[in-house]
Write a protein that holds these residues in place. Structure first.
Motif, mmCIF file in Angstrom:
data_model
loop_
_atom_site.group_PDB
_atom_site.id
_atom_site.type_symbol
_atom_site.label_atom_id
_atom_site.label_comp_id
_atom_site.label_asym_id
_atom_site.label_seq_id
_atom_site.Cartn_x
_atom_site.Cartn_y
_atom_site.Cartn_z
ATOM 1 N N LEU B 187 37.453 -32.797 4.134
ATOM 2 C CA LEU B 187 36.288 -32.095 4.675
ATOM 3 C C LEU B 187 35.072 -32.996 4.805
ATOM 4 C CD1 LEU B 187 37.891 -29.694 2.834
ATOM 5 C CD2 LEU B 187 35.992 -28.419 3.768
ATOM 6 N N ALA B 188 34.880 -33.838 3.800
ATOM 7 C CA ALA B 188 33.695 -34.702 3.809
ATOM 8 C C ALA B 188 33.760 -35.681 4.975
ATOM 9 C CB ALA B 188 33.591 -35.449 2.479
ATOM 10 N N ILE B 189 34.951 -36.202 5.254
ATOM 11 C CA ILE B 189 35.088 -37.164 6.352
ATOM 12 C C ILE B 189 34.840 -36.467 7.688
ATOM 13 C CG2 ILE B 189 36.676 -38.700 7.584
ATOM 14 C CD1 ILE B 189 35.974 -39.879 4.914
ATOM 15 N N SER B 190 35.471 -35.299 7.890
ATOM 16 C CA SER B 190 35.266 -34.675 9.208
ATOM 17 C C SER B 190 33.817 -34.246 9.380
ATOM 18 C CB SER B 190 36.247 -33.522 9.462
ATOM 19 O OG SER B 190 36.419 -32.742 8.339
ATOM 20 N N GLU B 191 33.174 -33.821 8.295
ATOM 21 C CA GLU B 191 31.766 -33.446 8.427
ATOM 22 C C GLU B 191 30.899 -34.662 8.751
ATOM 23 O OE1 GLU B 191 30.715 -30.053 5.868
ATOM 24 O OE2 GLU B 191 28.743 -30.978 5.747
ATOM 25 N N ALA B 192 31.233 -35.807 8.153
ATOM 26 C CA ALA B 192 30.463 -37.028 8.418
ATOM 27 C C ALA B 192 30.612 -37.447 9.880
ATOM 28 C CB ALA B 192 30.934 -38.151 7.493
ATOM 29 N N VAL B 193 31.838 -37.343 10.401
ATOM 30 C CA VAL B 193 32.078 -37.728 11.796
ATOM 31 C C VAL B 193 31.291 -36.806 12.727
ATOM 32 C CG1 VAL B 193 33.855 -37.836 13.594
ATOM 33 C CG2 VAL B 193 34.321 -38.775 11.320
ATOM 34 N N GLU B 194 31.312 -35.506 12.408
ATOM 35 C CA GLU B 194 30.563 -34.561 13.244
ATOM 36 C C GLU B 194 29.058 -34.792 13.136
ATOM 37 O OE1 GLU B 194 32.054 -30.741 11.996
ATOM 38 O OE2 GLU B 194 34.073 -31.335 12.639
ATOM 39 N N ALA B 195 28.591 -35.132 11.926
ATOM 40 C CA ALA B 195 27.154 -35.371 11.745
ATOM 41 C C ALA B 195 26.707 -36.581 12.553
ATOM 42 C CB ALA B 195 26.836 -35.572 10.259
ATOM 43 N N ALA B 196 27.520 -37.633 12.578
ATOM 44 C CA ALA B 196 27.149 -38.833 13.342
ATOM 45 C C ALA B 196 26.972 -38.469 14.813
ATOM 46 C CB ALA B 196 28.214 -39.915 13.183
ATOM 47 N N GLU B 197 27.904 -37.640 15.287
ATOM 48 C CA GLU B 197 27.845 -37.201 16.682
ATOM 49 C C GLU B 197 26.580 -36.372 16.932
ATOM 50 O OE1 GLU B 197 28.927 -37.425 20.327
ATOM 51 O OE2 GLU B 197 30.046 -38.401 18.715
ATOM 52 N N ALA B 198 26.320 -35.415 16.046
ATOM 53 C CA ALA B 198 25.157 -34.530 16.204
ATOM 54 C C ALA B 198 23.856 -35.330 16.184
ATOM 55 C CB ALA B 198 25.147 -33.482 15.092
ATOM 56 N N LEU B 199 23.776 -36.314 15.299
ATOM 57 C CA LEU B 199 22.551 -37.110 15.197
ATOM 58 C C LEU B 199 22.355 -37.953 16.454
ATOM 59 C CD1 LEU B 199 22.950 -38.211 11.471
ATOM 60 C CD2 LEU B 199 21.183 -36.698 12.356
ATOM 61 N N ARG B 200 23.443 -38.529 16.952
ATOM 62 C CA ARG B 200 23.327 -39.338 18.175
ATOM 63 C C ARG B 200 22.878 -38.473 19.347
ATOM 64 N NH1 ARG B 200 28.122 -42.420 16.610
ATOM 65 N NH2 ARG B 200 27.360 -44.442 15.909
ATOM 66 N N GLU B 201 23.471 -37.265 19.439
ATOM 67 C CA GLU B 201 23.088 -36.360 20.528
ATOM 68 C C GLU B 201 21.595 -36.068 20.518
ATOM 69 O OE1 GLU B 201 25.140 -32.606 20.437
ATOM 70 O OE2 GLU B 201 27.062 -33.637 20.790
ATOM 71 N N ARG B 202 21.038 -36.000 19.307
ATOM 72 C CA ARG B 202 19.621 -35.665 19.193
ATOM 73 C C ARG B 202 18.740 -36.896 19.215
ATOM 74 N NH1 ARG B 202 22.772 -32.057 16.973
ATOM 75 N NH2 ARG B 202 22.145 -29.871 16.703
ATOM 76 N N GLY B 203 19.328 -38.043 19.465
ATOM 77 C CA GLY B 203 18.552 -39.274 19.544
ATOM 78 C C GLY B 203 17.977 -39.719 18.218
ATOM 79 N N LEU B 204 18.661 -39.382 17.116
ATOM 80 C CA LEU B 204 18.164 -39.774 15.797
ATOM 81 C C LEU B 204 18.874 -41.054 15.340
ATOM 82 C CD1 LEU B 204 18.026 -36.171 14.344
ATOM 83 C CD2 LEU B 204 16.057 -37.679 14.701
ATOM 84 N N PRO B 205 18.126 -41.941 14.666
ATOM 85 C CA PRO B 205 18.637 -43.279 14.372
ATOM 86 C C PRO B 205 19.634 -43.322 13.202
ATOM 87 C CG PRO B 205 16.410 -43.049 13.522
ATOM 88 C CD PRO B 205 16.741 -41.754 14.199
ATOM 89 N N VAL B 206 20.874 -43.088 13.513
ATOM 90 C CA VAL B 206 21.894 -43.116 12.475
ATOM 91 C C VAL B 206 22.324 -44.564 12.291
ATOM 92 C CG1 VAL B 206 23.547 -42.329 14.226
ATOM 93 C CG2 VAL B 206 24.180 -42.240 11.836
#
Lengths: 380, 303
Positions: B187-206
């Motif tokens: 769960l932690a890995i899939s959530e991290a992958v989704e978070a990276a995507e969500a942050l990039r979509e919002r233009g946040l500096p991951v």
């Protein structure tokens, strides 16, 4: 644990983030289905493999039946994943007095941010989805996996919070100054709050206050419906038809949160069905192997570097013991903290239970009746 | 620091703060979720929300309390204390606070921003580095995007302008780096992958992914047959030690898969932290983790 929640219409799994609520919810659902209850598990954010195991691909806002597998027999297990925005839209559509009022809200900029982005909306919608499923009446038992939140009980307060906000009488009054013909009382009140309004407007600018005013005005006539729903679901959650299961992981912080949560549930009159201590490492039997004794045995088994391997294998065995001792500490801390609430332990599985087979192991562990706790003050 | 609940965000945040302080940076650890973990980790420290408390040389900690931050903000804006009281005591204000979407998040990120831009008398920054321990993924992303949302929905006015200034810092890759923390678990890995995507979509500096709790490469594949052979012999301490070793080896292999999924899924530089098996996670364990983090970061370049 399964026995303790059997024949309840609603089972709510709560606990801090990361303790395995979703897995325990799915395990409970599976166990209940096996006992013949038509069961639906409402998950919030399952891992993809778990979602796949439960027959959900992507967002599935409507219950879908978990594909029958040999392990499932004829049991009827259903699952759905909460879609907060869709649930909120349905609620607005149901409660709005006219189609125009509905569209005014759905298209409002503030609403779109409120329903989609704001984290608290998910708490509220979990409760609302539960309400819908109860109304539909097509399941014997609904297992709710609660959303991750800073406070594990945020979701219980969510309906009250949202009704307070919809109500917003004071703000609405200030946003729409009374007509000259309005009664004296209302004009006096408006004059008193006028200062607060002008202060707010100084900070936010006129545009935001105008949007907010439109938004609140659009909810006119919906307050009673919202309040009635909040009240009904709250009454059901406090009735013996519901059961709360507090899930904890075996570390001191999680235990502390679980105990606080259990007490709060009890104090507020929610029926606590029991606690689940998840991912417990069993205490290995017997003593530790000494590297000196281990090396010859490994050499006999054909190890290339027996002495070094013996050191490392002994380290692994020691670590398992440390984890088991840590979990014993957790068990001790939990025992007696919540009088009368049985504790059921789910072992830490070597493979994460994200397939139906693994969930079966979780269900089997949950089927064991919880140890009733001894009272904290009276040694037995 | 962003990540699913239970992955060790707070611990990793504290380890990073400690490593930065050791490297000579004046660092501030900011607790957002209000679980008071810092006070527990650094025994004797009383981390509150009014002023940063010292935890170690050059390391300080503070909590963000939404109500306190709102009052502080209003005092700064309205200048006159009685006006603040008039406002915070009015029902209209509380309704506004409940109705304005994202107000708690905005106030929280605004408070963090004030620490980020605070200057000393000689015009140098008060803090060399802030480490923000964000709430769990969904709430954390909401926190990071909130100023951008407010900028969008507020139309005009002072709040919009302030939100724009905050978002400029939050979204600038030279100012802010978001690290996504995960554990080698499904769960932690899939959530991290989704978070990276969500942050990039919002233009946040991951900026980086942190894999916390990695089981070290303790055993080699060519050692497996001997371990399996011994584990199959009569039950006793030696065979059980071999079985424990085999379980570690299986974990090692699983972690390799998670490591790959996290790196490929997030497309971020990966920082690995070892699993520390302790009966109690204390300051000594934190120091060990901090050392491991400093080593991993220097191997990886600036995350």
């Amino acid at each position: 644990m399964i026995e303790a929640v059997e024949r309840r219409r609603i089972v709510v799994c709560c606990g801090a983030g990361g303790v395995g609520k979703t897995t325990v919810s799915a395990g409970l659902g599976l166990g209940l289905a096996h006992r013949g209850a038509r069961t639906v598990v409402v998950t919030i954010d399952p891992a993809r493999r778990l979602a796949t195991a439960l027959g959900m691909e992507g967002l599935a806002d409507e219950p879908r039946r978990v594909p029958a597998e040999p392990g499932l027999g004829g049991a009827e297990l259903w699952a759905l994943q909460l879609d907060a925005k869709a649930t909120f839209d349905r609620l607005i559509a149901r409660e709005a007095p006219t189609p125009e009022a509905r569209d005014r809200i759905l298209e409002n900029r503030i609403y779109r941010h409120l329903s989609g982005a704001v984290a608290g909306a998910q708490d509220y919608m979990a409760v609302e989805r539960l309400h819908e499923l109860v109304d539909e009446g097509s399941f014997d038992t609904i297992v709710l996996d609660t959303p991750p939140s800073q406070n594990a009980l945020d979701f219980l307060d969510a309906p009250a919070r949202i009704t307070r906000f919809i109500e917003g009488r004071a703000l609405r009054l200030l946003l729409r100054p009374p007509l000259p013909g309005a009664g004296l009382g209302r004009r006096v009140l408006a004059a008193g709050t006028g200062t607060a309004f002008s202060l707010l407007q100084r900070l936010t600018g006129a545009q935001l206050m105008r949007d907010l005013s439109d938004f609140l005005a659009a909810f006119d006539g919906m307050y009673d419906g919202f309040a009635a729903r909040a009240k009904a679901i709250n009454a059901l959650l406090r009735s013996p038809e519901s059961g709360f299961v507090v899930v904890a992981a075996p570390d001191s912080e999680s235990i502390g949160q679980a105990v606080a949560l259990g007490r709060r549930l009890d104090d507020d009159g929610y029926p606590l069905a029991g606690l689940v201590l998840n991912r417990v490492h069993p205490l290995p039997p017997g003593g530790l192997a000494q590297p000196e004794a281990l090396a010859p045995a490994l050499a006999a088994a054909g190890a290339p570097e027996p002495a070094s391997l013996a050191e490392r294998a002994a380290a692994s065995q020691r670590e398992e013991q440390i984890l088991a001792l840590r979990d014993l500490d957790a068990r001790e801390a939990l025992a007696g903290a919540l009088e009368g609430a049985p504790v059921t332990e789910v072992p830490s599985f070597e493979r994460e239970p994200v397939e139906l087979e693994g969930l079966g192991d979780v269900a089997a562990a949950l089927a064991v009746a919880g140890r009733a706790q001894r009272a904290a003050s009276t040694p037995s | 620091m962003l990540g699913k609940g239970g992955v060790g965000k707070s611990t990793v945040s504290a380890a990073l703060g400690l490593a930065a302080a050791r490297a000579g940076k004046r660092s501030l650890l900011i607790e957002v979720a209000g679980q008071n973990r810092l006070s527990r980790l650094f025994r004797g420290a009383e981390v509150g929300h009014e002023a940063p408390a010292q935890l170690a040389p050059r390391l300080f900690g503070v909590q963000v309390d939404v109500e306190y931050a709102i009052e502080e903000y209003l005092t700064g804006q309205l200048k006159v204390r009685p006006l603040v009281e008039l406002l915070t005591r009015s029902r209209a204000f509380h309704t506004f606070a409940a109705a304005a979407p994202g107000l708690p998040e905005l106030v929280t990120v605004g408070k963090i921003w004030t620490y980020a831009v605070a200057l000393r008398e000689d015009r140098r920054p008060v803090w060399d580095q802030l480490v923000v321990d964000c709430p769990a993924t969904g709430h954390g992303v909401a926190l990071l995007e909130t100023a951008g949302n407010v900028e969008e929905i507020a139309g005009g006015g002072p709040i919009r302008d302030q939100a724009a200034r905050i978002q400029e810092v939050v979204s600038h890759p030279a100012a802010t780096g978001i690290a996504i923390v995960a554990r080698p678990e499904e769960l932690a890995i899939s959530e991290a992958v989704e978070a990276a995507e969500a942050l990039r979509e919002r233009g946040l500096p991951v900026a980086a992914a942190v894999l916390n709790g990695v089981r070290g490469d303790r055993f080699r594949p060519d050692e497996e047959p001997a371990l399996a052979g011994l584990a199959a012999t009569a039950d006793g301490p030696p065979s059980r030690a071999a079985a424990a070793a085999l379980r570690h080896l299986a974990g090692q292999r699983a972690d390799e898969g998670y490591r790959r999924r996290l790196a490929e899924g997030t497309r971020l530089p990966l920082i690995e932290l070892p699993e520390l098996v302790r009966r109690r996670f204390d300051l000594a364990a934190l120091e060990e983790l901090s050392g491991a983090l400093a080593g991993a970061v220097s191997r990886n370049g600036r995350p």
